[in-house]
Write a protein that holds these residues in place. Structure first.
Motif, PDB file in Angstrom:
ATOM      1  N   ALA A 188       0.748  -0.788   0.222  1.00 41.24           N
ATOM      2  CA  ALA A 188      -0.052  -0.018   0.306  1.00 41.24           C
ATOM      3  C   ALA A 188       1.018   1.441   0.150  1.00 41.24           C
ATOM      4  O   ALA A 188       0.607   1.717  -0.348  1.00 41.24           O
ATOM      5  CB  ALA A 188      -0.783  -0.013   1.113  1.00 41.24           C
ATOM      6  N   GLY A 189       2.084   1.056   0.616  1.00 40.61           N
ATOM      7  CA  GLY A 189       2.776   2.297   1.084  1.00 40.61           C
ATOM      8  C   GLY A 189       3.601   2.870  -0.249  1.00 40.61           C
ATOM      9  O   GLY A 189       3.612   3.981  -0.756  1.00 40.61           O
ATOM     10  N   GLN A 191      -7.693 -10.175  -2.645  1.00 39.73           N
ATOM     11  CA  GLN A 191      -8.419  -9.063  -1.514  1.00 39.73           C
ATOM     12  C   GLN A 191      -7.617  -8.241  -0.668  1.00 39.73           C
ATOM     13  O   GLN A 191      -7.958  -6.703  -1.228  1.00 39.73           O
ATOM     14  CB  GLN A 191      -9.840  -8.895  -1.401  1.00 39.73           C
ATOM     15  CG  GLN A 191     -10.638 -10.039  -2.492  1.00 39.73           C
ATOM     16  CD  GLN A 191     -12.376  -9.676  -2.615  1.00 39.73           C
ATOM     17  OE1 GLN A 191     -12.529  -9.994  -0.667  1.00 39.73           O
ATOM     18  NE2 GLN A 191     -13.116  -9.671  -2.435  1.00 39.73           N
ATOM     19  N   THR A 220       3.197  -7.809   2.424  1.00 41.71           N
ATOM     20  CA  THR A 220       2.725  -8.035   1.023  1.00 41.71           C
ATOM     21  C   THR A 220       4.193  -8.792   0.163  1.00 41.71           C
ATOM     22  O   THR A 220       4.251  -9.597  -0.263  1.00 41.71           O
ATOM     23  CB  THR A 220       3.684  -6.445   0.609  1.00 41.71           C
ATOM     24  OG1 THR A 220       2.175  -5.721   0.856  1.00 41.71           O
ATOM     25  CG2 THR A 220       2.932  -6.601  -1.332  1.00 41.71           C
ATOM     26  N   CYS A 259      -4.886  -2.892  -2.072  1.00 42.89           N
ATOM     27  CA  CYS A 259      -3.041  -1.925  -2.024  1.00 42.89           C
ATOM     28  C   CYS A 259      -3.235  -1.278  -2.590  1.00 42.89           C
ATOM     29  O   CYS A 259      -2.618  -0.429  -2.868  1.00 42.89           O
ATOM     30  CB  CYS A 259      -2.058  -2.808  -1.236  1.00 42.89           C
ATOM     31  SG  CYS A 259      -2.104  -3.214  -0.369  1.00 42.89           S
ATOM     32  N   ALA A 264      11.679  -1.489   9.217  1.00 48.83           N
ATOM     33  CA  ALA A 264      12.328  -2.716   9.077  1.00 48.83           C
ATOM     34  C   ALA A 264      13.704  -1.918   8.350  1.00 48.83           C
ATOM     35  O   ALA A 264      13.789  -1.263   7.939  1.00 48.83           O
ATOM     36  CB  ALA A 264      11.734  -3.737   8.476  1.00 48.83           C
ATOM     37  N   LEU A 279      -2.968 -14.848   8.645  1.00 49.39           N
ATOM     38  CA  LEU A 279      -1.974 -14.046   8.188  1.00 49.39           C
ATOM     39  C   LEU A 279      -2.078 -12.243   8.189  1.00 49.39           C
ATOM     40  O   LEU A 279      -0.561 -11.516   8.177  1.00 49.39           O
ATOM     41  CB  LEU A 279      -2.141 -14.318   6.965  1.00 49.39           C
ATOM     42  CG  LEU A 279      -2.723 -15.678   6.448  1.00 49.39           C
ATOM     43  CD1 LEU A 279      -3.146 -15.466   5.437  1.00 49.39           C
ATOM     44  CD2 LEU A 279      -1.170 -16.245   6.079  1.00 49.39           C
ATOM     45  N   ASN A 280      -3.033 -12.214   8.396  1.00 48.90           N
ATOM     46  CA  ASN A 280      -3.105 -11.037   8.914  1.00 48.90           C
ATOM     47  C   ASN A 280      -3.589 -10.342   9.335  1.00 48.90           C
ATOM     48  O   ASN A 280      -5.035 -10.681   9.006  1.00 48.90           O
ATOM     49  CB  ASN A 280      -2.982 -10.045   7.253  1.00 48.90           C
ATOM     50  CG  ASN A 280      -4.114 -10.110   5.895  1.00 48.90           C
ATOM     51  OD1 ASN A 280      -4.560 -10.785   5.930  1.00 48.90           O
ATOM     52  ND2 ASN A 280      -4.686  -9.588   5.712  1.00 48.90           N
ATOM     53  N   SER A 294      13.373   2.959  10.112  1.00 46.44           N
ATOM     54  CA  SER A 294      13.135   4.742  10.587  1.00 46.44           C
ATOM     55  C   SER A 294      10.979   4.760  11.010  1.00 46.44           C
ATOM     56  O   SER A 294      10.704   5.197   9.583  1.00 46.44           O
ATOM     57  CB  SER A 294      13.690   5.444   9.715  1.00 46.44           C
ATOM     58  OG  SER A 294      14.659   5.930   9.151  1.00 46.44           O
ATOM     59  N   PRO A 295      11.034   4.093  12.093  1.00 44.41           N
ATOM     60  CA  PRO A 295       9.552   3.858  12.929  1.00 44.41           C
ATOM     61  C   PRO A 295       8.712   5.564  12.657  1.00 44.41           C
ATOM     62  O   PRO A 295       9.449   6.124  13.326  1.00 44.41           O
ATOM     63  CB  PRO A 295       9.534   2.773  13.672  1.00 44.41           C
ATOM     64  CG  PRO A 295      10.972   3.163  14.546  1.00 44.41           C
ATOM     65  CD  PRO A 295      11.766   3.577  13.225  1.00 44.41           C
ATOM     66  N   ILE A 341      -4.660  -7.487  -1.330  1.00 45.75           N
ATOM     67  CA  ILE A 341      -3.067  -6.577  -2.264  1.00 45.75           C
ATOM     68  C   ILE A 341      -4.111  -6.084  -2.957  1.00 45.75           C
ATOM     69  O   ILE A 341      -3.646  -5.128  -3.020  1.00 45.75           O
ATOM     70  CB  ILE A 341      -1.982  -7.689  -3.193  1.00 45.75           C
ATOM     71  CG1 ILE A 341      -2.151  -8.827  -1.705  1.00 45.75           C
ATOM     72  CG2 ILE A 341      -1.681  -7.288  -3.618  1.00 45.75           C
ATOM     73  CD1 ILE A 341      -0.389  -9.202  -2.280  1.00 45.75           C
ATOM     74  N   PHE A 361       7.326  -7.422  11.538  1.00 41.88           N
ATOM     75  CA  PHE A 361       7.834  -5.687  11.572  1.00 41.88           C
ATOM     76  C   PHE A 361       6.667  -4.647  11.900  1.00 41.88           C
ATOM     77  O   PHE A 361       6.048  -3.655  12.424  1.00 41.88           O
ATOM     78  CB  PHE A 361       8.457  -5.069  10.376  1.00 41.88           C
ATOM     79  CG  PHE A 361       9.515  -5.134  10.590  1.00 41.88           C
ATOM     80  CD1 PHE A 361      10.582  -4.602  11.560  1.00 41.88           C
ATOM     81  CD2 PHE A 361      10.330  -6.609  10.297  1.00 41.88           C
ATOM     82  CE1 PHE A 361      11.851  -4.830  12.045  1.00 41.88           C
ATOM     83  CE2 PHE A 361      11.782  -6.439  10.350  1.00 41.88           C
ATOM     84  CZ  PHE A 361      12.353  -6.043  11.313  1.00 41.88           C
ATOM     85  N   PHE A 383       4.193 -16.585  -4.179  1.00 40.46           N
ATOM     86  CA  PHE A 383       4.873 -16.483  -2.962  1.00 40.46           C
ATOM     87  C   PHE A 383       6.932 -16.167  -3.041  1.00 40.46           C
ATOM     88  O   PHE A 383       7.248 -17.016  -3.060  1.00 40.46           O
ATOM     89  CB  PHE A 383       5.021 -17.677  -2.073  1.00 40.46           C
ATOM     90  CG  PHE A 383       3.682 -17.985  -1.861  1.00 40.46           C
ATOM     91  CD1 PHE A 383       2.913 -17.728  -0.233  1.00 40.46           C
ATOM     92  CD2 PHE A 383       2.646 -19.345  -2.326  1.00 40.46           C
ATOM     93  CE1 PHE A 383       1.591 -17.349   0.146  1.00 40.46           C
ATOM     94  CE2 PHE A 383       1.337 -19.062  -1.697  1.00 40.46           C
ATOM     95  CZ  PHE A 383       1.223 -18.335  -0.142  1.00 40.46           C
ATOM     96  N   SER A 412       3.469 -12.554   0.747  1.00 35.11           N
ATOM     97  CA  SER A 412       2.557 -12.598   0.339  1.00 35.11           C
ATOM     98  C   SER A 412       2.480 -13.810  -0.926  1.00 35.11           C
ATOM     99  O   SER A 412       3.600 -13.855  -1.263  1.00 35.11           O
ATOM    100  CB  SER A 412       1.645 -12.128   0.159  1.00 35.11           C
ATOM    101  OG  SER A 412       2.197 -11.359  -1.284  1.00 35.11           O
ATOM    102  N   GLN A 455       1.148 -13.123  -3.279  1.00 33.85           N
ATOM    103  CA  GLN A 455       2.098 -12.424  -4.816  1.00 33.85           C
ATOM    104  C   GLN A 455       0.141 -12.322  -5.997  1.00 33.85           C
ATOM    105  O   GLN A 455       0.177 -12.081  -6.815  1.00 33.85           O
ATOM    106  CB  GLN A 455       2.506 -13.079  -5.616  1.00 33.85           C
ATOM    107  CG  GLN A 455       3.518 -12.534  -4.834  1.00 33.85           C
ATOM    108  CD  GLN A 455       4.518 -11.790  -3.956  1.00 33.85           C
ATOM    109  OE1 GLN A 455       4.768 -10.413  -4.770  1.00 33.85           O
ATOM    110  NE2 GLN A 455       4.353 -11.462  -2.511  1.00 33.85           N
TER     111      GLN A 455
END
Ligand SMILES: Cc1cc2nc3c(=O)[nH]c(=O)nc-3n(C[C@H](O)[C@H](O)[C@H](O)COP(=O)(O)OP(=O)(O)OC[C@H]3O[C@@H](n4cnc5c(N)ncnc54)[C@H](O)[C@@H]3O)c2cc1C
Length: 830
Positions: A243-244, A678, A273, A683, A264, A635-636, A390-391, A680, A454, A365, A276, A278
Motif C-alpha cells: 500500500a505504501g 483482496q 506484501t 493495496c 524495517a 496471515l494478516n 525509521s519507524p 493486495i 515488523f 510466493f 505473500s 502475490q
C-alpha cells in the motif's frame, strides 16, 4: 490551579532503598500539591541493543507513565561516586527507541549514608539527563542532598529534621514552578490526545517558539510554530509495503515530493506484501463481482461508495497491471484449474464464477509483484526519499487541532519532526505482532504470525492519537492446517505455513483439542482463510491458548512414512490419555473422555459433536498416544482507522481528519468474509487513491503548499539526492566497494525474497570454484537459513552453481545460485 502529576523513579533495583523512602515521604507530604506515583525499576532488564524490535514491557510501561506525567522526580543513590547501574540502564532504555524524557521537567533528589548525600551521583545524573538522546529539562539551581540517611527517618518513614523538611519544601515548590513554566512554554502542537505525547518534545526543540510560518490563504490555520521541523515534504508515507509503495509512487506521479519510511531494515521492508502469495483479486464481470462482494459482506454494513470504488478497482485490475505495473496479467485460475478452491472461495455466493486471482508471472510466493512495486518507487528516486529502520512514532497536528501537519519519525535513535504539507498516508500494515492488540481486539491470547514481524500495530496507535474512528478490528485472516493452525512457536517468531503436504494431520485416529482436552471444531472442515462453517456463518474459531493435535500409535506410524515425518520431532508421548494430558496441561479426565467419545462416534458412524465425515475418522488404538503443540496462525489483520472511498481517515463523526489518508490492511475494507487476493487488490486500489489525494495541494484548507517559504532552506529535504546528514535517502546509497583478491569475482542476484544477494567467489588457477562468501543478503532467516548455509559448500563440491534447491526455500536457493552463476560467468575462459 490543577495539581501536577509526577512520576517518581527510585534509582535502584534493591528491595530496600532509602531513596524510595524519601520519594514515598514526598508523595505523602506533597499530596495536596501533586499526584506522585512512585515507580519501581526492579523488573526492568539490563539494557541490551540486541533485544528484539520491541522494548521489554516494563520499559514501555514506565515510558508511558512518564509521557503521561507533567514531570519526573528521580531519587538517586550513589554507587562508586556515580549513579547505580540499574538507573543508568533504565535511562539507556528510555533513550533508545522511546524518548519519554525528551523535554520533560525533572527534579533530582538523593539520599545516602554519607554526608555528601549522593552529590557526585547527582552531578553525573544531570549530565546523563542532558545528553541528546535523553534531553530532559532538569530543575536548575536546586540540589536536595540527604546525607546520614540512616538517622533521617523515623519508624513511620517520616523525615525527622524540620530544617530538612523546610528545605525539601522549598526545592519542591521551585520544581512545581518549573513544571508550570515549562507547561506554559509548551505551545507544541504535538498531539496531546490521551496524554500519550504530551510534553514529548522533538530533538532541536527550541525554548523560544519559532516564528510563525508564513501562511498563504486561511490565516486561522496557524502552523505548529513551536515544532522545529527537521525536513519538509509534500507527502509522507508511513510503511513501505504494497500500500505504501503504491501511495508513494502515485503521489510522486502527481508532482509531490515524498518521504517513504519503514521501520524495517533494507531488504526486510515490504511487510506482508513481500512474503505473500502475490495473488490479486480480479473479476471479469463488474456486476457479478459486485453481487459476490455484497454477499461477502453478509449482514455487515459498508459505505456504498467504498463498495463501488473497490469493486470497480478489482474489475479493472487487468488494465491496472498493464498500465501501472507494465506486465501482462497471468490468470492463476488457468494455472491451477478452476476447481482449486479459490475461484471463488465462497462458491455458494452469487456472482462468484467471475473471480480470478492475477499474478505478474507464472509463480507464487516469490515476491514477484512486490519487486515490481518496489522498482516503481526506485524509478522515482528523484521524487521519493526512502528511509529504512525509521519507524513513525507520532503524528503532529497543526494548531487547528484537526489537521495533520507532520510526523515524528525515529531515525538513528533520534526523533525527527517531518513536515507533510499536503498529506500523511498511514500504510503501516496490521497488528499481527502486537500481543496487546491481539488480546484486546481479537480476543485471542496469542497468535502466530506467518508474515512480517515488523507489523506491530503502530498505525492503530497513530490513528488513535489523531482521533480516528476504528473499524473491522475483529477481522483477521488465517491459513494452514485444519482451521489455520501452525506449530507452536515462541513469542516473536513466525509460525510455518502448513499448507502443502500436511493432509495426513487431519485424518484417521487424530483429533485436535483445545486447552482443557476437548475438541472444539470439526477437524475436516474446509478452511477459507482460517474461517470454518459455524452455525450458518463462516468464522475463525475462537483461538485456544495451547491447542494440540492428539493421535495414536497407528497414526504416528503413518506420519513416519508420510511427507513430513519431521513433525514428529515436536511430539510428546505417553502411555495413556491421562498421562498425555498431564504433559500438555490439559484436564486428564476430559482428554480421556474426548478420545472415548471420538471412538464411540467412529463405531456409530456419526460425529455427533461436530459432524466430521466418518470417512476421515478412525478409532484410537490402545496407545501409546502422542500430542503436538499447535497455535492459531495468522496471515494478516484487517482492523485499523475507518476510511472513506477517497482513502481519507475519518473521526467518529464520520468527518475526514485533515490531510490524513490510509491504505492497505491497516483499516482494510474487509467488513465480512474474505476472498483471497483482496488484500493486495486493496493495496493497489486504495494505495493509488491515498497517494493521489494526499498529493493534492491543500490551498483550500488553508495550509499552503509552498514549502520553500516557511522553512529555513537548510532544513528542507530537496529530494535531489543531496546528502542532508542522516536525511539522505537510503535508496540513493551507493554500494560499497567489495575488495577483490586474485581469482575473486562478485556475483549479484535480485531473484530472492529480500534485497540483492551479493557473493564473492574464489576460483583457483584451474578456474575451479574454491570458495563462496555471501557478502550481503536479507532473505528471511527462518525460511532461507538452511539454503544459505548448505548450498555454498555443495556448489564448491560440484564446482558448479547447478545444485538442488533446499525444499521450502526455493526462491532463496535459486537467487543464491543465480548470484554464484553471475560471478562464474565473469571468470575468463570458464
Ligand atoms: C503468508 C501470507 C500470504 C498472503 N498472500 C496474499 C495473497 O496472495 N493475496 C492477497 O491479497 N493477500 C495476501 N496476504 C495478505 C497481504 O499480503 C497483506 O494484507 C498486504 O500485503 C498488506 O499490505 P500493506 O501494504 O497494507 O502492509 P504490509 O505489506 O505488511 O506493509 C506494512 C509496512 O509497514 C511497515 N511498518 C510497520 N510499522 C511501521 C512504523 N511504525 N513506521 C514505518 N513503517 C512501519 C512494515 O515494516 C511493513 O513494511 C498474505 C499474507 C501473508 C502473511
Amino acid at each position: 490551579m490543577n495539581r501536577v502529576k509526577l512520576v517518581a523513579i527510585t534509582g535502584t533495583n534493591a528491595s530496600h532503598s532509602f531513596n524510595r523512602l524519601l520519594l514515598n515521604f514526598m508523595k505523602r507530604h506533597f499530596a495536596e500539591a501533586a499526584d506522585i506515583e512512585v515507580c519501581n525499576i526492579a523488573d526492568v532488564p539490563m539494557f541490551n541493543e540486541d533485544v528484539p524490535e520491541q522494548d521489554p514491557e516494563p520499559v514501555t510501561r514506565l515510558s508511558r507513565q512518564i509521557v503521561a506525567a507533567d514531570g519526573v522526580i528521580i531519587g538517586c543513590p550513589e554507587h562508586n561516586h556515580s549513579v547505580p547501574s540499574a538507573l543508568k540502564s533504565v535511562l539507556e532504555w528510555l533513550s533508545y527507541r522511546q524518548h519519554p524524557l525528551n523535554g520533560k521537567p525533572v527534579m533530582i533528589v538523593g539520599a545516602s549514608y554519607h554526608p555528601q548525600g549522593s552529590s557526585r551521583a547527582q552531578i553525573h545524573l544531570r549530565q546523563i539527563l542532558d545528553s541528546p538522546g535523553v534531553s530532559a529539562r532538569v530543575l536548575p539551581g536546586n540540589e536536595f542532598l540527604l546525607g546520614g540517611v540512616k538517622d533521617a527517618f523515623d519508624d513511620q518513614g517520616e523525615l525527622v529534621d524540620p530544617g530538612t523538611i523546610t528545605f525539601l519544601e522549598q526545592c519542591f515548590a521551585d520544581f512545581i514552578d518549573f513544571v508550570r513554566l515549562e507547561q506554559g512554554r509548551e505551545q507544541s502542537s504535538v498531539l496531546e490526545s490521551a496524554g500519550r505525547t504530551k510534553g514529548l518534545q522533538p530533538t532541536g526543540y527550541s525554548s523560544q517558539p519559532e516564528p510563525a510560518s508564513t501562511i498563504k490563504g486561511d490565516q486561522e490555520m496557524v502552523q505548529s510554530h513551536a515544532v522545529h521541523w527537521d525536513a519538509t515534504y509534500d507527502v509522507v508515507v508511513l510503511g513501505f509495503g504494497g500500500a505504501g509503495a503504491t501511495a508513494a509512487r502515485f503521489a510522486a506521479d502527481d508532482g509531490a515530493t515524498v518521504l517513504l519510511v519503514d521501520s524495517a531494515p533494507e531488504g526486510h521492508e515490504g511487510g506482508n506484501t513481500r512474503v505473500s502469495g502475490q495473488l490479486v483479486c480480479y473479476g471479469d464481470d463488474e456486476e457479478k463481482l459486485r453481487a459476490y462482494y455484497r454477499a461477502q459482506l453478509g449482514p455487515m454494513d459498508l459505505d456504498e461508495a467504498i463498495v463501488d470504488t473497490y469493486v470497480e478497482g478489482m474489475a479493472g485490475m487487468k488494465s491496472y497491471f498493464r498500465q501501472y505495473l507494465d506486465v501482462e496479467p497471468v490468470s492463476s485460475k488457468q494455472l491451477l484449474g478452476a476447481d482449486f478452491g479459490m475461484f471463488p472461495e465462497y462458491p455458494e455466493f452469487e456472482g462468484g464464477d467471475c473471480i480470478d486471482l492475477l499474478l505478474v508471472h507464472e509463480g507464487f510466493f516469490d515476491g514477484a509483484l512486490w519487486k515490481i512495486l518496489h522498482q516503481k518507487v526506485a524509478d522515482r528516486a528523484d521524487a521519493i526519499d526512502v528511509w529504512y529502520r525509521s519507524p513513525a512514532r507520532h503524528l503532529i497536528k497543526a494548531d487547528d487541532g484537526r489537521t495533520i501537519a507532520g510526523v515524528q519519525i525515529e531515525r538513528e535513535h533520534v526523533l525527527r519532526n517531518i513536515r507533510a504539507l499536503n498529506g500523511v498516508v498511514l500504510a503501516t500494515g496490521g497488528f499481527e505482532n502486537n500481543r496487546r492488540m491481539i488480546q484486546d481486539y481479537l480476543g485471542a491470547p496469542r497468535l502466530a504470525p506467518a508474515g512480517s514481524l515488523f507489523n506491530k500495530g503502530a498505525g492503530v496507535d497513530l490513528a488513535i492519537e489523531a482521533g480516528a474512528d476504528l473499524w473491522h478490528m475483529a477481522n483477521y485472516e488465517s491459513l494452514g492446517l485444519q482451521h489455520g493452525l501452525t506449530f507452536a512457536v515462541p513469542d516473536g517468531e513466525r509460525g510455518p505455513l502448513l499448507v502443502f503436504g500436511y493432509d495426513d494431520l487431519a485424518t484417521g485416529s487424530l483429533l485436535t483439542v483445545g486447552d482443557d482436552g476437548s475438541r472444539y471444531f470439526r477437524e475436516d472442515e474446509t478452511n477459507r482463510h482460517g474461517h470454518i462453517f459455524d452455525h450458518g456463518i463462516w468464522r475463525v474459531p475462537p483461538a485456544q491458548a495451547h491447542p494440540h493435535l492428539i493421535f495414536d500409535q497407528e497414526k504416528h506410524d503413518e506420519i513416519v512414512h508420510g511427507e513430513h515425518p519431521e513433525v514428529l520431532d515436536r511430539a510428546v508421548q505417553a502411555d495413556t490419555a491421562e498421562q498425555l494430558a498431564e504433559l500438555i496441561g490439559a484436564d486428564p479426565q476430559t482428554l480421556a473422555k474426548t478420545i472415548e467419545r471420538f471412538n464411540s462416534f467412529v463405531q456409530q458412524g456419526t460425529d455427533y459433536e461436530f459432524g466430521r465425515d466418518p470417512e476421515t475418522m478412525r478409532a484410537f488404538d490402545q496407545g501409546p498416544y502422542y500430542a503436538i503443540a499447535m497455535l492459531q496462525g495468522m496471515l494478516n489483520t484487517q482492523g485499523g482507522p475507518r476510511r472513506n472511498s477517497r482513502a481519507e481517515i475519518l473521526d467518529p463523526d464520520g468527518c475526514p481528519i485533515g490531510h490524513l489518508y490510509g491504505a492497505g490492511e491497516l483499516g482494510g475494507v474487509c467488513a465480512g468474509v474474505y476472498q483471497g487476493g483482496q488484500n493486495i487488490a486493496e493495496c493497489l486500489i486504495f494505495g493509488k487513491i491515498a497517494g493521489q489525494n494526499a498529493a493534492v495541494p491543500k490551498q483550500q484548507s488553508g495550509v499552503q503548499a509552498s514549502r520553500q517559504d516557511d522553512v529555513a532552506p537548510a532544513m528542507v529535504a530537496t529530494n535531489t539526492g543531496q546528502t542532508l546528514g542522516s536525511f539522505k535517502s537510503d535508496l540513493a546509497q551507493s554500494q560499497a566497494d567489495i575488495p577483490l583478491g586474485p581469482g575473486q569475482f562478485i556475483g549479484r542476484s535480485k531473484a530472492g525474497m529480500g534485497a540483492e544477494i551479493t557473493v564473492r567467489v574464489t576460483v583457483d588457477d584451474d578456474r575451479k570454484l574454491r570458495d563462496i562468501e555471501i557478502i550481503s543478503q536479507s532473505e528471511t532467516g527462518d525460511v532461507a537459513g538452511e539454503a544459505l548455509q548448505k548450498l555454498p559448500a555443495q556448489m564448491v563440491a560440484r564446482d558448479s552453481a547447478d545444485v538442488d534447491v533446499i525444499s521450502g526455500a526455493t526462491v532463496s536457493s535459486n537467487a543464491l545460485k543465480a548470484a554464484v552463476a553471475d560471478a562464474l560467468r565473469q571468470v575468463p575462459g570458464r
